[in-house]
Design a protein around this motif. Sequence first.
Motif, short mmCIF file in Angstrom:
data_model
loop_
_atom_site.label_atom_id
_atom_site.label_comp_id
_atom_site.label_asym_id
_atom_site.label_seq_id
_atom_site.Cartn_x
_atom_site.Cartn_y
_atom_site.Cartn_z
N VAL A 16 -1.20 -3.29 -4.06
CA VAL A 16 -2.67 -3.50 -3.51
C VAL A 16 -3.47 -2.09 -3.46
CG1 VAL A 16 -3.94 -3.81 -1.20
CG2 VAL A 16 -2.17 -5.10 -1.72
N GLN A 17 -2.58 -1.06 -3.06
CA GLN A 17 -3.13 0.34 -3.34
C GLN A 17 -1.92 1.29 -3.36
OE1 GLN A 17 -6.09 1.14 -3.37
NE2 GLN A 17 -7.25 -0.28 -2.31
N MET A 18 -2.46 2.43 -4.42
CA MET A 18 -1.21 3.44 -4.79
C MET A 18 -2.28 4.62 -4.89
SD MET A 18 1.07 3.76 -8.11
CE MET A 18 2.66 3.38 -7.12
N ASN A 19 -1.99 5.84 -4.05
CA ASN A 19 -2.67 6.96 -4.26
C ASN A 19 -2.05 7.91 -5.48
OD1 ASN A 19 -0.45 8.21 -3.43
ND2 ASN A 19 -1.45 9.05 -1.54
N ASN A 20 -2.76 8.62 -5.77
CA ASN A 20 -2.41 9.53 -7.18
C ASN A 20 -1.06 10.36 -6.90
OD1 ASN A 20 -4.25 9.88 -9.80
ND2 ASN A 20 -5.58 9.63 -7.98
N THR A 21 -0.69 10.53 -5.62
CA THR A 21 0.61 11.28 -5.40
C THR A 21 1.67 10.48 -5.87
OG1 THR A 21 -0.44 12.54 -3.54
CG2 THR A 21 1.96 12.15 -3.51
N ARG A 36 0.68 5.11 -0.28
CA ARG A 36 -0.39 6.28 -0.09
C ARG A 36 0.32 7.64 0.53
NH1 ARG A 36 -6.14 3.23 1.23
NH2 ARG A 36 -7.01 3.12 -0.61
N PRO A 37 1.52 7.69 0.10
CA PRO A 37 2.01 8.96 0.70
C PRO A 37 1.42 10.36 0.81
CG PRO A 37 3.02 8.71 -1.41
CD PRO A 37 2.07 7.50 -1.23
N ARG A 38 1.76 11.15 1.66
CA ARG A 38 1.06 12.38 1.60
C ARG A 38 1.97 13.51 0.60
NH1 ARG A 38 0.10 16.43 6.97
NH2 ARG A 38 -1.10 18.30 5.71
N SER A 39 3.15 13.25 0.70
CA SER A 39 3.93 13.97 -0.57
C SER A 39 4.75 13.24 -1.18
CB SER A 39 4.57 14.99 0.24
OG SER A 39 5.72 14.58 1.03
N PHE A 64 1.53 7.61 -7.76
CA PHE A 64 1.42 7.16 -9.17
C PHE A 64 1.89 8.41 -10.09
CE2 PHE A 64 -1.27 7.71 -13.41
CZ PHE A 64 -0.88 6.80 -13.78
N HIS A 65 1.66 9.59 -9.73
CA HIS A 65 2.15 10.69 -10.68
C HIS A 65 3.56 10.57 -10.48
CE1 HIS A 65 -1.15 13.28 -12.22
NE2 HIS A 65 -1.92 12.55 -11.66
N VAL A 125 0.84 -1.15 0.14
CA VAL A 125 0.11 -0.21 -0.06
C VAL A 125 0.87 1.23 0.00
CG1 VAL A 125 -1.71 1.31 1.21
CG2 VAL A 125 -1.86 -1.05 1.39
#
Lengths: 391, 172
Positions: free
Chosen positions: A60-65, A27-30, A67-68, A25
Amino acid sequence: MSTTALSPFNVEFDPNSQEFSLSGVIRPRSVDEIAASISTLKGAIDQVRGVLYINVKRLVQMNNTAFHAFARVVLDACRERSDLRFVVVTSSVVGWTERMFGHLNKIEPQVTVEVYDSKFYPGQSFVENASFIPILRTQTKMTWRHERAILPRHGIRPGMVMADICCGIGDFAMLVRKEFQPARIVALDHSKASLAYARDVAAGFGITDIEYTYGDASEMLLEDNQFDFVTCRHSLQIFNQPDVLLKELYRICKPGGRVYMTNEKNSHCLGEPRSQSIQWTYEEVAKLFGHFEMDVELGPKSRRYLAEAGFDDIVVESFMVTNLDGDPQDFADIIAAWENVYAGEMAVKRGDPPEFIERFRQGFRDHIFAALHPKGYAGWPIWAASGRKPL
Amino acid sequence: MNGLENEAADGHFEPLLQVEMAMGTFLSDWHNCDQLSTFMARMISHNRTDPIRHSNFFSFALNELLEVSFRGGSLDGRIGCAVYRHGPMERVKLTFPCPPGQRQFYREAVSKTRRGNAYARYIDAISTDLAPSREAVLLDLAINFDARLRLEESDPPQITIVIDLPLEGIVS
């Protein structure tokens, strides 16, 4: 490797296979939080020639931060190095990865996406044929007579959180649910056709509390340490990497919980009369499966596999499904189905000559003869084994 | 968030789950986005055809919405997240305090997800932005999750992002 306390993820680069892997997973903030991982990707790009595989099968999960950030590095590299290709390897289980990474190809054709539609064992297609379903049901019916009594010896208790991995058409999960009343049961398989059948059967009985899920048994979305009792029946023997599958079973099992598995030793199928013909054919069955990277002799090796995977308190026993377990015709029907698949499809695919196939078929027919003979005996041996994940 | 059932009556969506907390509490830890989205996804997915994969998809989408509110959030007021269901569709209503200066931003960002050039904008965002804007995140949900988004502004200074997610069809 990078981790945070709440959202663990792994980043690895294998220079030998030129593969950069993201899992878990993310999902970093920055971007700063994943700077080390970004740096690893940049370093990988600098090292490789030709193609870099980006493996997100276990993402399992990746946020847009995130991914970009990773996409940015890949796209910049495409613009700077026309000699380099990127192949993003996704899983059909986590469908959003295919969608998201697929857009990169629209921007830079050097980036392509391959869906890892894993054929873990080359023989998977042989047993996913819809015509095989009645036989699978009969097989479970006959083994259940034994396993119903065996399972408590391996630690199953009412109220447990259970997973049935490689559940196939889901009939074992149904039986376990009825007999042992688990608090929760997840049933996973990589065959959408089998799962559709399982869901239909469950719906027909008004059963809504079995969580049938599509998944890759060697790369499961299920989290670590969450099941009291994990079952995996007749499946390690048809994976070409049973140790990989067992590692996953170990991972999802709670410390103190148990993993239970059944496997065969096909060359030990037996019958009287006509024992020699039967024995020859089943020894050939084992060789045939070996040709397709499956080990249907795995049953007695269960203890070793469990020990090497880290389990303790290992329990192994064997039982024999026979023509005397209920209606002998059921046993005969199973053998007839085996003949159709093993001799009619697998041997043909291996390229065996007709005279071999005819002799091969004869052993199955003799096994059926023994099963239906009024004084005959026909057997199919199975090994049930379980191990405890240490506390 | 009040009047859950009244809101749900709109469009025959049935209420499934509702979470509310002070914005100060929500903003105190970035991992609240991950934990809330994971928890809520598991809760509402248990009776979907494929609960594990539905939960995975739903968690992705909800986490992005929560991150949007986290990044644009102020300490005052409360954040509420309610989930409804109608057939194969889940509806998420995310309500949070929005300073007057940001309302127009959300109006435009949500509006852009429904325009004909949404995909081109999304591709452009991936191709050129150093980090995803909140607009790009909403576009991602529209493009990759077939989401339909709209904005409700009936209770200033709160705004509500309403997102319909047809995940059952995508997953199964």
